[in-house]
Motif scaffolding. Structure first.
Motif, short mmCIF file in Angstrom:
data_model
loop_
_atom_site.label_atom_id
_atom_site.label_comp_id
_atom_site.label_asym_id
_atom_site.label_seq_id
_atom_site.Cartn_x
_atom_site.Cartn_y
_atom_site.Cartn_z
N ALA A 269 4.76 -0.60 -2.69
CA ALA A 269 4.04 0.10 -3.76
C ALA A 269 4.94 0.34 -4.96
O ALA A 269 4.52 0.14 -6.11
CB ALA A 269 3.48 1.42 -3.23
N ARG B 113 -5.27 2.65 -4.26
CA ARG B 113 -4.58 3.63 -5.11
C ARG B 113 -3.49 2.94 -5.94
O ARG B 113 -3.32 3.24 -7.13
CB ARG B 113 -3.97 4.75 -4.25
CG ARG B 113 -5.00 5.75 -3.73
CD ARG B 113 -4.32 6.97 -3.17
NE ARG B 113 -3.52 6.66 -1.98
CZ ARG B 113 -4.00 6.69 -0.74
NH1 ARG B 113 -5.27 6.99 -0.52
NH2 ARG B 113 -3.21 6.41 0.28
N VAL B 114 -2.77 2.04 -5.31
CA VAL B 114 -1.73 1.31 -6.04
C VAL B 114 -2.37 0.42 -7.11
O VAL B 114 -1.87 0.33 -8.24
CB VAL B 114 -0.86 0.48 -5.08
CG1 VAL B 114 0.17 -0.34 -5.85
CG2 VAL B 114 -0.15 1.39 -4.08
N THR C 154 -6.45 -6.83 -4.68
CA THR C 154 -5.95 -6.49 -3.35
C THR C 154 -6.40 -7.55 -2.36
O THR C 154 -7.44 -8.19 -2.54
CB THR C 154 -6.46 -5.11 -2.89
OG1 THR C 154 -7.88 -5.13 -2.80
CG2 THR C 154 -6.01 -4.02 -3.85
N LEU D 101 4.36 -1.24 -8.83
CA LEU D 101 4.26 -0.41 -10.04
C LEU D 101 5.32 -0.78 -11.07
O LEU D 101 5.04 -0.85 -12.27
CB LEU D 101 4.37 1.06 -9.67
CG LEU D 101 3.17 1.64 -8.92
CD1 LEU D 101 3.46 3.06 -8.47
CD2 LEU D 101 1.93 1.62 -9.80
N LEU E 160 -1.89 -7.39 -4.43
CA LEU E 160 -1.36 -6.35 -3.55
C LEU E 160 -1.84 -6.58 -2.12
O LEU E 160 -3.02 -6.40 -1.81
CB LEU E 160 -1.83 -4.97 -4.04
CG LEU E 160 -1.58 -4.67 -5.53
CD1 LEU E 160 -2.26 -3.37 -5.93
CD2 LEU E 160 -0.09 -4.62 -5.82
N SER F 186 0.81 -1.22 0.00
CA SER F 186 0.00 0.00 0.00
C SER F 186 0.84 1.27 0.00
O SER F 186 0.31 2.36 -0.23
CB SER F 186 -0.95 0.00 1.20
OG SER F 186 -0.22 -0.08 2.41
N SER F 187 2.14 1.17 0.25
CA SER F 187 3.01 2.35 0.26
C SER F 187 4.46 1.90 0.20
O SER F 187 4.77 0.70 0.21
CB SER F 187 2.78 3.20 1.53
OG SER F 187 3.21 2.49 2.68
#
Length: 259
Positions: free
Chosen positions: A15, A41-42, A55, A19, A30, A10-11
């Motif tokens: 993340a 968001r990812v 997710t 990507l 994810l 998630s970050s």
């Protein structure tokens, strides 16, 4: 086209890795613990690259459930070719002040949970045939001590040694297993707001003068999933801007840092 699961996606490093893998043709699962919005968001960014994203939630303090979540996410993708074992936490307490509760929590999240998830991923890869790739995200502090890092260093040291055992035993199934050991990285887990460029953070104790960028660590992880990395297994690759060259730094109360 490959199918990869990334935990802690998630970050930060997770993340950035997701990507980059999407840009290289992977469909993505994810994993996240509490930040569902961040994972979404990812996922949106992955889909913008033309790749599928699913997710899934997992909590390393419940290792059986976390392993089941990994297996179910792989099933949703239709199989599994790569697993990036990235989720973890950071914690500092002086050895004399460390509590058993915090010690147990750290080992659960940074060692036992990753073990269970990697085992689930490896079992699926072995069952489907065709090999696979596993990358465990450790830390420079798997070998280099840091002040207040008794539980963190023990957990990361265990993860790196686990990597070697996994590589030894899983080679017969065509599965390579390596660890990536970042030094200080500019991520939310380390208190750096998302969007901050590492070049804006001065670190005199690190030879390159700054912490790492999540995308720089992601690039190393992605390399380990490339076809040309098939002969590399059982290794711990350090990416730390030269921090481990400075032997005195990890023993300072305010020195060092980790992923």
């Amino acid at each position: 086209m490959g199918r990869a699961l990334v935990t802690g996606a998630s970050s930060g490093i997770g993340a950035a890795t997701a990507l980059l893998l999407a840009r290289r043709g992977f469909e993505l699962g994810l994993g996240y613990r509490g930040d569902a919005d961040g994972a979404k968001r990812v996922a949106t960014a992955v889909e913008a690259e033309g790749r599928r994203a699913v997710t899934f939630q997992l909590d390393h303090t419940e290792p059986e459930a976390a392993a089941a979540a990994v297996d179910h996410a792989a099933e949703r993708l239709g199989g599994l070719d790569a697993f990036v074992n990235n989720a973890g936490i950071n914690h500092r307490a002086a050895f004399l002040d460390e509590t058993l509760a915090d010690w147990r929590h750290m080992l659960a999240v940074d060692l036992t949970g990753p073990f269970a998830c990697a085992q689930a991923a490896a079992r699926r890869m072995a069952a489907q045939g065709g090999g696979g790739r596993i990358v465990n995200v450790s830390s420079v502090h798997d070998e280099i001590p840091i002040w207040g890092g008794s539980s963190y260093c023990a957990a990361k040291g265990g993860l790196t040694m686990l990597t070697k055992v996994m590589a030894l035993e899983l080679a017969q199934h065509g599965i390579t297993v390596n660890a990536v050991s970042p030094g200080e990285t500019a991520t939310p887990m380390n208190g750096v707001p998302a969007g901050t460029d590492a070049a804006d953070l001065r670190r005199p104790s690190i030879p390159v003068g700054r912490p790492g960028r999540a995308r720089e660590v992601a690039a190393l992880i992605a390399y380990l999933l490339e076809p040309d990395a098939a002969y590399l297994t059982g290794q711990s690759l350090t990416i730390d801007g030269g921090l481990t060259l400075m032997s005195a730094i990890p023993n300072q109360k305010d020195g060092g840092g980790s992923q």
